[in-house]
Design an enzyme around this catalytic site. Structure first.
Site, PDB file in Angstrom:
ATOM      1  N   ASP A   1      68.950  66.463  18.525  1.00 41.70           N
ATOM      2  CA  ASP A   1      68.853  66.421  19.977  1.00 41.70           C
ATOM      3  C   ASP A   1      69.798  65.310  20.433  1.00 41.70           C
ATOM      4  OD1 ASP A   1      67.788  66.968  22.585  1.00 41.70           O
ATOM      5  OD2 ASP A   1      66.604  65.135  22.394  1.00 41.70           O
TER       6      ASP A   1
ATOM      7  N   ASP B   1      70.085  63.571  24.196  1.00 41.06           N
ATOM      8  CA  ASP B   1      69.531  62.571  25.109  1.00 41.06           C
ATOM      9  C   ASP B   1      68.299  61.918  24.492  1.00 41.06           C
ATOM     10  OD1 ASP B   1      71.223  63.018  27.575  1.00 41.06           O
ATOM     11  OD2 ASP B   1      70.445  65.044  27.285  1.00 41.06           O
TER      12      ASP B   1
END
Length: 313
Positions: A30, A32
């Site tokens: 991932d 952010d």
């Protein structure tokens, strides 16, 4: 995790970290809250991924953010000092939504889009006509006017992503397309993230709020392409020969990153640089509720940079 027993989350360090990383050939990140916060890289993250790349690990990026194109992610990775990435390594919910509609829609079909220019660009890249992006106004002063606005015959899907121009006018038009098409008009959402955290504890409503509004109006459930739906992992698996037993999902959210990884049989690693605190993990772990075990990661680190000592040996 013992068969039938509770999942236990452990800190990934030392010999355990060496063994886990040695067994992996693919890592899904991932972005952010894991690699960066806003426009600033997490300290040591770029160096960590550089060392993983130097060891021959395949690095892929899986994000529910539908507001950036793959090209924009490649540029951000470059700007923040991460290893070079190619478009085939980027799996955003915008890209995966376009891929899903390309498979699911009949030829010459169009999509009504509540979303960003990036989402529209991914549709355009796979040849799907679209309309609906940008601001929209109600076509008249009364409800009788609102249900008379023209509908494009080719629209066979309503696609909901993050849309800063979301409005009652757009909600009305989305509902009209879904009512006109019935089950033959697809309802697709990029993700269900309900809140997007900002620096300093602030937050803004996420795409999940917009998806829920359309679902409520239409009284039907959307197909979600983003995490935790395994469709996003399936997109990775169609692009690369990944073995779930040799793949690590690295994320900061339990209900998206970790849940998808666990459901797909991946090793899951939580970083505490994003939205999840360790107390939340322990709450799920100790709950005794089988349904919450999928939210418990195999391992955690304070930051992805905690792996640097192991990678440097």
């Amino acid at each position: 995790m013992a068969p039938g027993g509770p999942r236990r989350c452990r800190r990934l360090e030392g010999e355990a970290a060496r063994a886990v990383l040695a067994n992996a050939d693919t890592l899904l990140f991932d972005c952010d809250g894991v690699l960066w916060r806003g426009e600033a890289a997490v300290s040591g993250a770029a160096e960590t991924l550089g060392k993983l790349a130097a060891l021959g690990k395949r690095l892929c990026y899986v994000t529910n953010n539908s507001g950036r194109t793959r090209a924009a992610y490649i540029e951000k990775l470059r700007r923040l000092g991460f290893p070079p990435a190619e478009p085939r390594h980027i799996f955003s919910s915008a890209f995966c939504a376009a891929r899903y509609l390309r498979q699911a829609l009949p030829p010459n079909s169009a999509a009504y889009v509540l979303g960003s220019p990036a989402l529209a660009a991914e549709l355009e890249a796979v040849g799907i006509p679209y309309l609906g992006t940008g601001p929209a106004a109600l076509p008249g002063p009364a409800p009788a006017d609102w249900v008379k606005a023209p509908l494009v015959p080719a629209v066979r899907a309503v696609l909901v992503g993050f849309d800063e121009h979301f409005s009652y006018a757009k909600l009305c038009q989305a509902l009209r397309y879904l009512l006109r098409g019935g089950p033959d008009c697809l309802l697709v959402g990029t993700n269900r993230d309900h809140r997007l955290p900002l620096e300093g504890g602030a937050g803004i409503p996420g795409t999940g709020c917009l998806v829920k509004a359309v679902e409520t109006a239409a009284q039907r459930e959307a197909f979600i392409v983003g995490k935790p739906n395994r469709f996003m992992f399936d997109c990775v698996a169609k692009e690369f020969p990944v073995d779930p037993a040799r793949t690590i999902m690295v994320g900061d959210r339990l209900d998206t990153d970790i849940l998808m990884g666990n459901d797909c049989g991946l090793t899951t690693l939580l970083t505490l640089t994003g939205v999840t605190a360790l107390d939340e993990v322990r709450g799920h772990q100790d709950s005794g509720c089988p349904a919450r075990q999928g939210l418990v990661p195999d391992y955690y680190v304070d930051s992805i940079a905690d792996l640097l000592p192991v990678l440097g040996e």
